[in-house]
Scaffold this active site. Structure first.
Site, PDB file in Angstrom:
ATOM      1  N   CYS A 159      -4.241  36.670-141.151  1.00 46.68           N
ATOM      2  CA  CYS A 159      -5.239  37.064-142.150  1.00 46.68           C
ATOM      3  C   CYS A 159      -5.541  38.550-142.081  1.00 46.68           C
ATOM      4  CB  CYS A 159      -6.519  36.273-141.915  1.00 46.68           C
ATOM      5  SG  CYS A 159      -6.359  34.576-142.445  1.00 46.68           S
ATOM      6  N   LYS A 165      -6.145  24.378-135.471  1.00 41.11           N
ATOM      7  CA  LYS A 165      -5.138  25.394-135.847  1.00 41.11           C
ATOM      8  C   LYS A 165      -5.006  26.445-134.753  1.00 41.11           C
ATOM      9  CE  LYS A 165      -5.271  29.629-138.479  1.00 41.11           C
ATOM     10  NZ  LYS A 165      -6.097  30.401-137.569  1.00 41.11           N
TER      11      LYS A 165
HETATM   12  N1  EPU Z   1      -7.733  43.056-130.420  1.00 39.83           N
HETATM   13  C1  EPU Z   1      -7.245  44.308-130.109  1.00 39.83           C
HETATM   14  N2  EPU Z   1      -6.018  44.402-129.514  1.00 39.83           N
HETATM   15  C2  EPU Z   1      -5.267  43.309-129.225  1.00 39.83           C
HETATM   16  C3  EPU Z   1      -5.768  42.024-129.544  1.00 39.83           C
HETATM   17  C4  EPU Z   1      -6.998  41.943-130.148  1.00 39.83           C
HETATM   18  O1  EPU Z   1      -7.908  45.329-130.375  1.00 39.83           O
HETATM   19  O2  EPU Z   1      -4.143  43.460-128.685  1.00 39.83           O
HETATM   20  C5  EPU Z   1      -9.030  42.950-131.101  1.00 39.83           C
HETATM   21  C6  EPU Z   1      -8.883  42.366-132.515  1.00 39.83           C
HETATM   22  O3  EPU Z   1      -8.528  43.363-133.443  1.00 39.83           O
HETATM   23  C7  EPU Z   1     -10.267  41.797-132.757  1.00 39.83           C
HETATM   24  C8  EPU Z   1     -10.663  41.305-131.366  1.00 39.83           C
HETATM   25  O4  EPU Z   1      -9.832  41.987-130.429  1.00 39.83           O
HETATM   26  O5  EPU Z   1     -11.135  42.801-133.181  1.00 39.83           O
HETATM   27  C9  EPU Z   1     -10.554  39.829-131.137  1.00 39.83           C
HETATM   28  O6  EPU Z   1      -9.239  39.400-131.484  1.00 39.83           O
HETATM   29  P1  EPU Z   1      -8.555  38.145-130.773  1.00 39.83           P
HETATM   30  O7  EPU Z   1      -7.356  38.616-130.038  1.00 39.83           O
HETATM   31  O8  EPU Z   1      -9.609  37.407-130.028  1.00 39.83           O
HETATM   32  O9  EPU Z   1      -8.114  37.296-132.026  1.00 39.83           O
HETATM   33  P2  EPU Z   1      -6.749  36.539-132.270  1.00 39.83           P
HETATM   34  O10 EPU Z   1      -6.257  35.904-131.025  1.00 39.83           O
HETATM   35  O11 EPU Z   1      -5.813  37.421-133.031  1.00 39.83           O
HETATM   36  C10 EPU Z   1      -7.797  34.203-132.762  1.00 39.83           C
HETATM   37  C11 EPU Z   1      -7.795  33.269-133.925  1.00 39.83           C
HETATM   38  C12 EPU Z   1      -8.678  33.815-135.025  1.00 39.83           C
HETATM   39  C13 EPU Z   1     -10.087  33.965-134.469  1.00 39.83           C
HETATM   40  C14 EPU Z   1     -10.070  34.880-133.232  1.00 39.83           C
HETATM   41  C15 EPU Z   1     -11.416  35.016-132.579  1.00 39.83           C
HETATM   42  C16 EPU Z   1      -5.613  32.301-133.783  1.00 39.83           C
HETATM   43  C17 EPU Z   1      -4.249  32.165-134.364  1.00 39.83           C
HETATM   44  N3  EPU Z   1      -6.429  33.127-134.413  1.00 39.83           N
HETATM   45  O12 EPU Z   1      -7.248  35.424-133.252  1.00 39.83           O
HETATM   46  O13 EPU Z   1      -8.698  32.835-136.037  1.00 39.83           O
HETATM   47  O14 EPU Z   1     -10.907  34.530-135.454  1.00 39.83           O
HETATM   48  O15 EPU Z   1      -9.144  34.363-132.269  1.00 39.83           O
HETATM   49  O16 EPU Z   1     -11.874  33.775-132.132  1.00 39.83           O
HETATM   50  O17 EPU Z   1      -5.950  31.667-132.789  1.00 39.83           O
HETATM   51  C18 EPU Z   1      -8.920  32.021-138.225  1.00 39.83           C
HETATM   52  O18 EPU Z   1      -8.734  30.896-137.728  1.00 39.83           O
HETATM   53  O19 EPU Z   1      -9.254  32.208-139.417  1.00 39.83           O
HETATM   54  C19 EPU Z   1      -8.722  33.187-137.365  1.00 39.83           C
HETATM   55  C20 EPU Z   1      -8.633  34.439-137.837  1.00 39.83           C
END
Ligand code: EPU
Length: 442
Positions: free
Chosen positions: A121, A23
């Site tokens: 989420c 995913k």
């Molecule tokens: N963050 C910021 N600012 C930003 C982006 C992120 O402060 O502009 C913070 C977030 O709030 C968080 C941290 O950085 O505290 C990490 O966030 P990240 O950007 O790594 O997460 P994401 O890309 O939004 C993806 C997955 C998540 C998974 C995380 C960490 C997707 C669609 N989602 O999220 O998956 O938990 O990476 O590996 O790829 C799940 O599958 O249930 C899920 C939530």
């Protein structure tokens, strides 16, 4: 329409499930197709809601998406890409977090982008400040508009020297998808290096991109003028594999996960073994099972790759309610990923949440009023209850808690699980579970 799933607990999950493409890669590889000047083919695509959302977003931007009726492979032809009507884009506001990754590809192919407000989420604030900052560094102009953000690059997009304050998965993908066709060289320090990111880099390399992953979280991208389509098989979903592994442990079961890949699960498998779970690896998958005896408590910290993933935390916490002793889990990636424990506590689990960093390393959330550490004492016999699912992984955790519990649970909000677990009801039934799903009209 509200669906209520009735689960009679106390049945070990036994049998086989197959996991398909991740995913957290597939929707991003779909977005990458917009960067090519010929069609792309993506294989091993799961039937999950995030894929539907991105299919629809690509379609309204003029990309022809066709699905092979037998294999489910997607062919995406971007040759007639066009600006989408904002009314149609608006309809996707709140559906998923993937639309933010359309920024770079849309600016490269159309010169502008409108990105609807994001969903995903509810596990913390989930800001997009890193995304917007890197886009500005590439030369983009970002404006907040009602219902979303509008973004353009009047002077084109050019490579930049960037550093992320935290190795964000999404922001790293934003940089990759934008830099590969920007003018000049981009160097990103503080990058995330999750296996799904390496797979996205493989996709982009097949398209003609020049990307090198260096030591210490540095990724270097040499921009090229054009990219062509790709043919790629998505890596398997390691989060789904880990979820079924925890389900086997929680229910005293035995599940063979076809498609589970040892190399992407190293940190999970070490932890699984330490708490007393057993697994056998073969070339096609991994068998996860409860070998009998007591489960052991442990101290665990989530982290970015190659650490213990935050997405594995929630199902594993349910297993820790069954361990003999006190476990400590320190969540360092999201500030609010323990909300799901409220339902576990109602089911009889003994879990206390703390604001302090109860781990060896203080994290960004210490002293900031976020309940991001959990102390779990076990073992307890869980009892069935009524549950409203809060988020994807938390929801799966509730389901496996209900399956292990004494008595009946009524679960609502299960549509959220379709975001990331393909045909999960069918899979549960295949593992011998007694569930009943009813939909009541409103
Ligand atoms: N963050 C910021 N600012 C930003 C982006 C992120 O402060 O502009 C913070 C977030 O709030 C968080 C941290 O950085 O505290 C990490 O966030 P990240 O950007 O790594 O997460 P994401 O890309 O939004 C993806 C997955 C998540 C998974 C995380 C960490 C997707 C669609 N989602 O999220 O998956 O938990 O990476 O590996 O790829 C799940 O599958 O249930 C899920 C939530």
């Amino acid at each position: 329409m509200d669906s209520v799933m009735t689960i009679r607990g106390g049945v070990p999950l036994n049998g086989k499930v197959a996991v398909r493409g991740a995913k957290n890669l597939v929707p991003k590889a779909m977005v990458a197709a917009l960067l090519g000047n010929t069609p792309s083919i993506l294989r091993n695509v799961p039937e999950i809601k995030d894929v539907d959302v991105v299919t629809s977003l690509l379609t309204i931007h003029g990309v022809e998406v066709t699905k092979d009726p037998v294999t489910g492979d997607l062919t995406m032809d971007p040759q007639n890409a066009k600006t989408a009507p904002s009314r149609e884009i608006d309809a996707h506001a709140g559906d998923s977090r993937i639309p933010i990754l359309f920024c770079g590809p849309l600016m490269h192919s159309l010169g502008e982008a409108f990105i609807p407000d994001l969903g995903g989420c509810k596990i913390g604030d989930r800001p997009i400040d890193y995304h917007l900052q890197v886009l500005r560094n590439f030369g983009a102009v970002v404006e907040k508009r009602p219902g979303g953000i509008s973004i353009s690059a009047p002077k084109g997009l050019h490579g930049a020297k960037l550093e992320l304050p935290y190795p964000s998965v999404g922001a790293t993908e934003q940089v990759l998808l934008t830099a590969c066709r920007a003018q000049g060289i981009t160097e990103l320090a503080g990058a995330a290096v999750e296996p799904e990111i390496m797979d996205l880099i493989a996709v982009l390399q097949k398209m003609g991109a020049i990307i090198s992953v260096q030591t210490d979280r540095v990724i270097r991208i040499e921009g090229v003028e054009e990219l062509s389509g790709y043919n790629h098989r998505a890596l398997p979903d390691r989060n789904e594999s880990a979820s079924w592994a925890s389900a086997a442990l929680v229910t005293h079961g035995d599940i063979y996960v076809e498609g589970a890949d040892q190399q992407d699960l190293t940190a999970f498998l070490n932890t699984y073994r330490k708490i007393g779970g057993a697994f056998d690896v073969n070339d096609e998958g991994i068998r996860f099972y409860h070998p009998g005896g007591d489960l052991k408590p442990l101290v665990l910290e989530t982290g970015v790759h190659p650490g213990f993933m935050t997405d594995w935390q929630q199902p594993l916490v349910v297993a820790l309610t069954q361990a003999n002793g006190v476990s400590i889990v320190h969540e360092t990636v999201y500030e609010n990923r323990f909300g799901f424990t409220e339902a576990l506590i109602r089911m009889g689990a003994n879990i206390q949440l703390h604001r302090e960093c109860l781990g060896s390393v203080p994290c960004r959330f210490g002293q900031r009023n976020f309940q991001h550490s959990a102390v779990i004492s076990g073992p307890v016999q869980l009892k069935g209850t009524d549950i409203d699912i809060p988020d994807l992984r938390g929801g799966f955790s509730h389901l496996i808690a209900a399956l292990a519990a004494d008595g009946v649970s009524h679960v609502t909000g299960i549509e959220l699980i379709n975001r990331g677990y393909e045909r999960f009801q069918e899979k549960l039934e295949g593992l011998g579970v007694d569930i009943d799903l009813r939909t009541s009209g409103v």
